[in-house]
Design a protein around this motif. Structure first.
Motif, mmCIF file in Angstrom:
data_model
loop_
_atom_site.group_PDB
_atom_site.id
_atom_site.type_symbol
_atom_site.label_atom_id
_atom_site.label_comp_id
_atom_site.label_asym_id
_atom_site.label_seq_id
_atom_site.Cartn_x
_atom_site.Cartn_y
_atom_site.Cartn_z
ATOM 1 N N ASP A 1 4.703 9.804 -9.715
ATOM 2 C CA ASP A 1 4.262 9.751 -11.143
ATOM 3 C C ASP A 1 5.142 8.808 -11.922
ATOM 4 O OD1 ASP A 1 2.936 10.167 -13.478
ATOM 5 O OD2 ASP A 1 3.833 11.801 -14.087
ATOM 6 N N VAL A 2 5.666 7.976 -11.271
ATOM 7 C CA VAL A 2 6.674 6.769 -11.917
ATOM 8 C C VAL A 2 6.191 5.450 -11.988
ATOM 9 C CG1 VAL A 2 8.862 7.986 -11.432
ATOM 10 C CG2 VAL A 2 7.882 6.669 -9.874
ATOM 11 N N ALA A 3 4.725 5.425 -11.878
ATOM 12 C CA ALA A 3 4.219 3.964 -11.880
ATOM 13 C C ALA A 3 3.102 3.860 -12.929
ATOM 14 C CB ALA A 3 3.484 3.978 -10.507
ATOM 15 N N LYS A 4 3.504 4.444 -13.924
ATOM 16 C CA LYS A 4 2.812 4.149 -15.179
ATOM 17 C C LYS A 4 2.853 2.768 -15.752
ATOM 18 C CE LYS A 4 3.648 8.997 -16.450
ATOM 19 N NZ LYS A 4 4.130 9.897 -17.400
ATOM 20 N N ASP A 5 1.607 2.343 -16.287
ATOM 21 C CA ASP A 5 1.773 1.058 -16.989
ATOM 22 C C ASP A 5 2.788 0.970 -18.195
ATOM 23 O OD1 ASP A 5 -1.804 0.304 -16.231
ATOM 24 O OD2 ASP A 5 0.107 0.071 -15.064
ATOM 25 N N ALA B 1 10.717 -3.670 -12.136
ATOM 26 C CA ALA B 1 10.821 -2.343 -11.756
ATOM 27 C C ALA B 1 12.283 -1.692 -11.849
ATOM 28 C CB ALA B 1 10.231 -2.064 -10.365
ATOM 29 N N HIS B 2 13.141 -2.803 -11.398
ATOM 30 C CA HIS B 2 14.483 -2.414 -11.398
ATOM 31 C C HIS B 2 15.400 -2.907 -12.692
ATOM 32 C CE1 HIS B 2 14.481 -0.994 -7.301
ATOM 33 N NE2 HIS B 2 14.092 -2.014 -6.729
ATOM 34 N N ALA C 1 13.496 4.014 -6.662
ATOM 35 C CA ALA C 1 14.282 2.935 -5.957
ATOM 36 C C ALA C 1 13.799 3.367 -4.293
ATOM 37 C CB ALA C 1 15.690 3.036 -6.287
ATOM 38 N N ASP C 2 14.123 4.498 -4.034
ATOM 39 C CA ASP C 2 13.752 4.759 -2.606
ATOM 40 C C ASP C 2 12.491 4.225 -2.304
ATOM 41 O OD1 ASP C 2 16.360 5.614 -2.351
ATOM 42 O OD2 ASP C 2 15.730 7.809 -2.503
ATOM 43 N N ALA C 3 11.326 4.599 -3.031
ATOM 44 C CA ALA C 3 9.963 4.199 -2.640
ATOM 45 C C ALA C 3 9.872 2.768 -2.674
ATOM 46 C CB ALA C 3 9.003 4.897 -3.836
ATOM 47 N N ARG D 1 0.826 -1.233 0.094
ATOM 48 C CA ARG D 1 -0.028 -0.054 -0.107
ATOM 49 C C ARG D 1 0.822 1.341 0.054
ATOM 50 N NH1 ARG D 1 -2.262 -0.188 5.012
ATOM 51 N NH2 ARG D 1 -0.534 1.051 5.563
ATOM 52 N N ASP D 2 1.674 1.381 0.868
ATOM 53 C CA ASP D 2 2.776 2.518 1.009
ATOM 54 C C ASP D 2 3.537 2.780 -0.195
ATOM 55 O OD1 ASP D 2 1.555 2.748 3.436
ATOM 56 O OD2 ASP D 2 3.526 1.976 4.642
ATOM 57 N N SER D 3 4.073 1.680 -1.011
ATOM 58 C CA SER D 3 4.832 1.862 -2.080
ATOM 59 C C SER D 3 3.979 2.189 -3.081
ATOM 60 C CB SER D 3 5.492 0.486 -2.141
ATOM 61 O OG SER D 3 6.657 0.191 -1.419
ATOM 62 N N ALA D 4 2.811 1.728 -3.304
ATOM 63 C CA ALA D 4 2.008 2.136 -4.549
ATOM 64 C C ALA D 4 1.429 3.568 -4.445
ATOM 65 C CB ALA D 4 0.750 1.306 -4.461
#
Length: 265
Positions: free
Chosen positions: A165-169, A214-215, A232-234, A155-158
């Protein structure tokens, strides 16, 4: 199971508890290499488990299992150390250094030894045995706490990724995830392995696949190097939660497998 040490930990414990055969342990290890060998990293380990020292002709896992049976080793424990979290290592020393470098190890609390795998060649894994300060290595993480921590970290990472704004599909991500999971070793579990451990490990494996993507080299929505650092921190707390979930699930499985063997028939 997430790594060679997890495989050896669960299957060795099941064998010592009487719920698996020695051949089952050896077959399970094949997922990580066609051949495995065992050496002692210090004189105390060599004498205690009747193993050759590093540099001498190595022993087979069969010889290790025989020594563990003769010594009444009891259940094993998995450790998955990283810098900043070295729970279970029992302080410093050669074992802690080797386990931290590998990111994994199997601990034998009743005997005071630890084993660290090293893939030294294609298809060949060498297990080095070290003497361990067991009194300092008794640290426990409950599976319920680990499972809740994994849920919270997701939840927190999402939320953090959405804020950055780096979680785009990205196109084809589901196919990538499926391919990554298919490429993982095809691992089996001993009979009687608790369902909760299996569920937690399955969830950790799936999230681990997402983290691996993601990495990976593709930016995954990060438009600059600074955004990649923020990403990466997130994701770091989620990676830690996955590792702790694996640690807790494997050790809970071992605990219950060992308890089953101790119950009167």
């Amino acid at each position: 199971m997430c790594c060679p040490s997890a495989t050896l930990t669960v299957w060795t414990s099941a064998w010592l508890a009487g719920s698996a055969a020695s051949d089952d342990v050896l077959d399970a290890l094949l997922a990580w290499g066609e051949a495995h060998e065992v050496v002692a990293a210090d004189a105390e380990s060599a004498v205690g488990l009747d193993l050759p020292l590093a540099g001498d002709f190595p022993a087979s896992p069969v010889r290790l299992l025989a020594a563990l049976r003769a010594k009444d080793a009891g259940g094993a424990r998995l450790v998955l150390p990283v810098p900043g979290d070295v729970r279970g290592l029992g302080g410093g020393g050669q074992f802690a250094e080797a386990a931290l470098k590998a990111g994994e190890a199997m601990l034998l609390p009743a005997l005071g030894f630890g084993l660290v795998p090293d893939p030294i060649a294609e298809g060949l894994v060498r297990w080095s045995v070290y003497k361990v300060d067991v009194a300092a290595a008794q640290e426990h993480v409950g599976i319920a706490d680990a499972e809740h921590g994994l849920t919270d970290a997701i939840r927190d990472s999402a939320g953090a990724l959405q804020a950055l704004d780096v979680a785009k599909d990205r196109p084809g991500v589901r196919a990538e995830l499926s391919a990554w999971l298919r490429a993982r070793p095809n691992l089996q579990w001993p009979s009687g392995t608790p369902g909760r451990s299996l569920r937690v490990l399955q969830r950790a494996e799936e999230i681990g696949a997402i983290l691996a993507l993601a990495h990976s080299d593709e930016p995954g929505g990060a438009l600059s190097s600074s955004a990649a650092v923020l990403r990466a921190d997130a994701l770091r707390p989620l990676g830690n939660a996955v590792r702790i979930a694996r640690y807790a699930a494997v050790n809970e499985a071992v605990r219950l497998l060992t308890e089953q063997a101790d119950r009167p028939q």
